[in-house]
Design a protein around this motif. Structure first.
Motif, mmCIF file in Angstrom:
data_model
loop_
_atom_site.group_PDB
_atom_site.id
_atom_site.type_symbol
_atom_site.label_atom_id
_atom_site.label_comp_id
_atom_site.label_asym_id
_atom_site.label_seq_id
_atom_site.Cartn_x
_atom_site.Cartn_y
_atom_site.Cartn_z
ATOM 1 N N THR A 72 0.825 -1.204 0.000
ATOM 2 C CA THR A 72 0.000 0.000 0.000
ATOM 3 C C THR A 72 0.866 1.264 0.000
ATOM 4 N N ALA A 73 1.999 1.211 0.706
ATOM 5 C CA ALA A 73 2.904 2.371 0.725
ATOM 6 C C ALA A 73 3.522 2.623 -0.640
ATOM 7 N N SER A 74 3.705 1.558 -1.431
ATOM 8 C CA SER A 74 4.328 1.722 -2.742
ATOM 9 C C SER A 74 3.482 2.605 -3.652
ATOM 10 N N ALA A 75 2.162 2.478 -3.549
ATOM 11 C CA ALA A 75 1.283 3.330 -4.360
ATOM 12 C C ALA A 75 1.454 4.788 -3.961
ATOM 13 N N THR A 77 4.149 6.091 -2.605
ATOM 14 C CA THR A 77 5.484 6.494 -3.051
ATOM 15 C C THR A 77 5.469 6.892 -4.523
ATOM 16 N N LEU A 78 4.804 6.096 -5.345
ATOM 17 C CA LEU A 78 4.767 6.366 -6.782
ATOM 18 C C LEU A 78 3.896 7.582 -7.090
ATOM 19 N N ALA A 79 2.880 7.807 -6.271
ATOM 20 C CA ALA A 79 2.067 9.017 -6.440
ATOM 21 C C ALA A 79 2.899 10.261 -6.157
ATOM 22 N N MET A 80 3.687 10.198 -5.084
ATOM 23 C CA MET A 80 4.555 11.343 -4.743
ATOM 24 C C MET A 80 5.654 11.554 -5.777
ATOM 25 N N ALA A 81 5.953 10.511 -6.537
ATOM 26 C CA ALA A 81 6.982 10.625 -7.580
ATOM 27 C C ALA A 81 6.401 11.161 -8.889
ATOM 28 N N ASP A 82 5.139 11.616 -8.841
ATOM 29 C CA ASP A 82 4.474 12.226 -9.995
ATOM 30 C C ASP A 82 4.288 11.261 -11.161
ATOM 31 N N CYS A 83 3.992 10.013 -10.845
ATOM 32 C CA CYS A 83 3.683 9.062 -11.911
ATOM 33 C C CYS A 83 2.301 9.369 -12.485
ATOM 34 N N ASP A 84 2.148 9.158 -13.773
ATOM 35 C CA ASP A 84 0.844 9.325 -14.417
ATOM 36 C C ASP A 84 -0.006 8.066 -14.260
ATOM 37 N N GLY A 85 0.659 6.962 -14.025
ATOM 38 C CA GLY A 85 -0.031 5.701 -13.851
ATOM 39 C C GLY A 85 0.886 4.710 -13.174
ATOM 40 N N ILE A 86 0.318 3.639 -12.648
ATOM 41 C CA ILE A 86 1.136 2.595 -12.040
ATOM 42 C C ILE A 86 0.543 1.236 -12.408
ATOM 43 N N ILE A 87 1.410 0.231 -12.409
ATOM 44 C CA ILE A 87 0.943 -1.149 -12.447
ATOM 45 C C ILE A 87 1.461 -1.809 -11.177
ATOM 46 N N ILE A 88 0.674 -2.717 -10.638
ATOM 47 C CA ILE A 88 1.003 -3.237 -9.313
ATOM 48 C C ILE A 88 0.691 -4.723 -9.214
ATOM 49 N N CYS A 89 1.595 -5.455 -8.576
ATOM 50 C CA CYS A 89 1.351 -6.848 -8.218
ATOM 51 C C CYS A 89 1.156 -6.871 -6.706
ATOM 52 N N ASN A 90 -0.100 -6.794 -6.295
ATOM 53 C CA ASN A 90 -0.401 -6.776 -4.860
ATOM 54 C C ASN A 90 -0.278 -8.173 -4.276
ATOM 55 N N MET A 96 -5.977 -3.604 -2.254
ATOM 56 C CA MET A 96 -6.347 -2.770 -3.388
ATOM 57 C C MET A 96 -7.301 -1.653 -3.003
ATOM 58 N N GLY A 97 -7.989 -1.797 -1.861
ATOM 59 C CA GLY A 97 -8.836 -0.699 -1.402
ATOM 60 C C GLY A 97 -8.016 0.562 -1.186
ATOM 61 N N SER A 98 -6.904 0.419 -0.479
ATOM 62 C CA SER A 98 -6.019 1.556 -0.223
ATOM 63 C C SER A 98 -5.337 2.035 -1.499
ATOM 64 N N VAL A 99 -4.903 1.070 -2.330
ATOM 65 C CA VAL A 99 -4.208 1.425 -3.571
ATOM 66 C C VAL A 99 -5.120 2.231 -4.494
ATOM 67 N N ILE A 100 -6.352 1.771 -4.672
ATOM 68 C CA ILE A 100 -7.279 2.474 -5.560
ATOM 69 C C ILE A 100 -7.608 3.861 -5.019
ATOM 70 N N LYS A 101 -7.795 3.973 -3.703
ATOM 71 C CA LYS A 101 -8.072 5.293 -3.115
ATOM 72 C C LYS A 101 -6.909 6.251 -3.367
ATOM 73 N N THR A 102 -5.681 5.759 -3.193
ATOM 74 C CA THR A 102 -4.507 6.603 -3.451
ATOM 75 C C THR A 102 -4.505 7.079 -4.901
ATOM 76 N N CYS A 103 -4.822 6.179 -5.827
ATOM 77 C CA CYS A 103 -4.817 6.545 -7.240
ATOM 78 C C CYS A 103 -5.968 7.481 -7.585
ATOM 79 N N ASP A 104 -7.140 7.256 -6.982
ATOM 80 C CA ASP A 104 -8.264 8.178 -7.192
ATOM 81 C C ASP A 104 -7.927 9.567 -6.677
ATOM 82 N N ASP A 105 -7.377 9.628 -5.474
ATOM 83 C CA ASP A 105 -7.058 10.924 -4.854
ATOM 84 C C ASP A 105 -6.031 11.703 -5.672
#
Length: 372
Positions: A72-75, A77-90, A96-105
């Protein structure tokens, strides 16, 4: 002279602005993975790096060891790194609840690889994924069919008491494979009422060689009469440890080992009996997740707030040195299953055509394309 200086300053500003716009336009995709350096993870990285180079995409990798807090922290981290998108092997679908919220936010597109959220087991996360504008979808294998096929191979090889080594309790992929293993045992026993098969409850070997070996040794010590061991996966290092543990007990060839993670020296292990069969060849799975996110970022794949893209990737099975030889020629070493021009072409396909290309990937497919 002043006019020259002024003109120079204007040109400098214009060039600087152009470079700034160009930098902003460059797509950046983050990859959250259990390990980018183990047997499977390094193959994943090799293909995605090749795709990123062809497409001019910047990447950022985060290794999270399938530890929930780190996933969950990796999402974040990648958000703070200004990624436009991420792919993840959870690891677990609940993450994924936390990951999706991070990406939505942060308005970041996200797709899973080697994973999909099960609607029955994780209804809340599944509903959240369907409702998210930024959850693109998932690329995954049919783990049920994979598990059932491996057990059938063991049955045909004469194995009747099977140990099972997972890597992480509750991992979504392991649970899918386990259902397949159990279905394979049930099918075998239904077809062979006088020749029954038994599978033990799983022990967990995490994702390192040391823990993989310890788990395998514990299974054998508690059940010295097993004639097979399924090492469900975990990236490859777990399997290496289990094979070493069996060898250390002098049981190589006496315990048939099957797994889902191709090893770099699988041909040797098949010849010596250290491995009986393996499914794999699936390191291109994240490549398709990468292309899905790439196209979502570019606006080519419309995302829905009522569902998501669900792409199924095919497994390949080998159970002899001969069956492995063709796989090794086109999927390992210096070869990749797709050349640069093919990657460029795939990136321009519609979703349906990309899904068809994904489903059609096989050793024969690569041989046909690369020997024209």
């Amino acid at each position: 002279m002043k006019r020259i200086v002024a003109l120079f300053l204007v040109l400098t500003m214009v060039c600087g602005l152009a470079l700034s716009v160009q930098a902003e336009d460059k797509i950046k995709i983050g990859i959250s993975i259990w390990s980018s350096t183990d047997t499977l993870g390094s193959e994943v990285k090799r293909l995605i790096d090749a795709a990123a180079d062809v497409l001019g995409v910047e990447t950022q990798w985060v290794d999270q060891a399938h530890i929930s807090e780190q996933v969950t922290a990796s999402a974040e981290t990648l958000a703070m790194a200004d990624c436009d998108g991420i792919i993840i092997c959870n690891s677990a679908s609940a993450e994924m609840g936390s990951v999706i919220k991070t990406c939505d936010d942060n308005e970041i597109y996200v797709a899973q690889f080697f994973r999909v959220i099960n609607a029955d087991d994780n209804p809340d996360e599944y509903a959240q994924a369907c409702a998210s504008k930024y959850y693109v979808g998932a690329v995954h294998e049919s783990e049920f069919d994979n598990g059932k096929t491996l057990v059938t191979i063991l049955g045909n090889k004469g194995c009747r008491k099977i140990g099972l080594e997972g890597w992480e309790p509750g991992d979504a992929t392991f649970l899918g494979r386990w259902e397949g293993y159990k279905a394979g045992v049930e099918a075998w026993n239904a077809e062979h009422p006088d020749d029954q098969m038994v599978m033990l409850e799983p022990q967990y070997g995490r994702t390192t060689t040391d823990t993989g070996r310890q788990a395998a040794e514990a299974i054998i010590d508690a059940n010295p009469d097993i004639d097979a061991l399924i090492v469900a996966g975990g990236g490859g290092d777990t399997l290496l440890g289990a094979v070493a543990g069996i060898e250390g007990k002098g049981l190589t060839g006496k315990i048939a080992v099957v797994s889902t993670d191709f090893l770099p020296d699988l041909d040797v292990k098949l010849e010596t009996g250290a491995m009986a069969a393996e499914s794999g060849g699936h390191y291109a799975d994240p490549f398709f997740a990468f292309l899905m996110v790439y196209n979502a970022i570019k606006g080519n794949y419309a995302t829905s707030e009522e569902g998501f893209y669900d792409m199924v990737f095919p497994y390949m099975f080998v159970d002899s040195p001969e069956s492995y030889a063709n796989y090794a020629q086109y999927f390992t070493g210096t070869e990749l299953p797709y050349y640069a021009d093919e990657i460029l072409n795939l990136a321009g396909l519609s979703y349906d055509d990309l899904a068809a290309a994904c489903a059609g990937l096989s050793v024969d497919d690569v041989v046909t394309r690369h020997t024209k």
